[in-house]
Design a protein around this motif. Sequence first.
Motif, PDB file in Angstrom:
ATOM      1  N   PRO A  29       0.796  -1.234   0.000  1.00 40.42           N
ATOM      2  CA  PRO A  29       0.000   0.000   0.000  1.00 40.42           C
ATOM      3  C   PRO A  29       0.828   1.284   0.000  1.00 40.42           C
ATOM      4  O   PRO A  29       0.290   2.346  -0.282  1.00 40.42           O
ATOM      5  CB  PRO A  29      -0.820  -0.109   1.284  1.00 40.42           C
ATOM      6  N   LEU A  30       2.115   1.203   0.317  1.00 39.10           N
ATOM      7  CA  LEU A  30       2.991   2.371   0.295  1.00 39.10           C
ATOM      8  C   LEU A  30       4.295   2.016  -0.407  1.00 39.10           C
ATOM      9  O   LEU A  30       4.903   0.997  -0.106  1.00 39.10           O
ATOM     10  CB  LEU A  30       3.297   2.849   1.728  1.00 39.10           C
ATOM     11  N   SER A  38      11.503   7.236   0.545  1.00 38.50           N
ATOM     12  CA  SER A  38      12.581   6.368   1.022  1.00 38.50           C
ATOM     13  C   SER A  38      12.108   5.107   1.737  1.00 38.50           C
ATOM     14  O   SER A  38      12.936   4.384   2.276  1.00 38.50           O
ATOM     15  CB  SER A  38      13.517   7.152   1.946  1.00 38.50           C
ATOM     16  N   THR A  39      10.810   4.829   1.758  1.00 41.14           N
ATOM     17  CA  THR A  39      10.311   3.632   2.424  1.00 41.14           C
ATOM     18  C   THR A  39       9.196   2.979   1.613  1.00 41.14           C
ATOM     19  O   THR A  39       8.579   3.612   0.754  1.00 41.14           O
ATOM     20  CB  THR A  39       9.747   3.946   3.828  1.00 41.14           C
ATOM     21  N   SER A 113      13.608   1.096   1.739  1.00 39.71           N
ATOM     22  CA  SER A 113      13.695   1.671   0.402  1.00 39.71           C
ATOM     23  C   SER A 113      12.281   1.779  -0.156  1.00 39.71           C
ATOM     24  O   SER A 113      11.403   1.000   0.217  1.00 39.71           O
ATOM     25  CB  SER A 113      14.536   0.768  -0.510  1.00 39.71           C
ATOM     26  N   ASN A 114      12.053   2.726  -1.065  1.00 37.21           N
ATOM     27  CA  ASN A 114      10.721   2.855  -1.642  1.00 37.21           C
ATOM     28  C   ASN A 114      10.488   1.901  -2.816  1.00 37.21           C
ATOM     29  O   ASN A 114       9.376   1.808  -3.333  1.00 37.21           O
ATOM     30  CB  ASN A 114      10.425   4.297  -2.052  1.00 37.21           C
ATOM     31  N   GLN A 150      -3.896  -1.926  -4.754  1.00 33.98           N
ATOM     32  CA  GLN A 150      -3.844  -1.374  -3.408  1.00 33.98           C
ATOM     33  C   GLN A 150      -4.859  -0.269  -3.218  1.00 33.98           C
ATOM     34  O   GLN A 150      -5.262   0.374  -4.157  1.00 33.98           O
ATOM     35  CB  GLN A 150      -2.462  -0.846  -3.114  1.00 33.98           C
ATOM     36  N   ASP A 151      -5.267  -0.049  -1.980  1.00 35.38           N
ATOM     37  CA  ASP A 151      -6.106   1.077  -1.596  1.00 35.38           C
ATOM     38  C   ASP A 151      -5.240   2.070  -0.857  1.00 35.38           C
ATOM     39  O   ASP A 151      -4.540   1.708   0.068  1.00 35.38           O
ATOM     40  CB  ASP A 151      -7.213   0.633  -0.632  1.00 35.38           C
TER      41      ASP A 151
END
Length: 155
Positions: A29-30, A38-39, A113-114, A150-151
Amino acid sequence: MQTVNLNTLKKTLFGQENDNEARVSGVFPLSVATGNKSTALVYFELEPGKKVPSHTDTAEEVLLILGGKAEVTIGDETGIAVEGTLAVVPAMEPHSVRNIGKEKVRVVGFFSSNTVMSTFEEPLMPMEQVPAPPNSERTLVTPFPALLEQDVLKN
């Protein structure tokens, strides 16, 4: 502000053809796809007796068990994880999670990490879309390993 409600996420059921225990419902979701710098975050669920098979990720991951009882293997170490347990998985370290309890295991994985590339010994393929609960928000598509739906709620 960006928020995510784990209770309303649409997840995809993933599995491996030759392993009926390798069945996990999950979503990212992120990530970079939602504007994270960065995540990244993965949310997944395992029914009793099911597992996320051994794999490596290109980024360090912190697993947080939200519910259930899981056997977590990281490298050559195996331990039991229950609600509230955190486990650190170094980047490129083989790891797996197996539901060894009688209720659903719910896990959040936080990545450093993204973008994350996961490598499984045998491909983990989408099997079906898991319906989202009523009142789900809008759906986005992310370029993660298997184009997970994803929501994401952006305020």
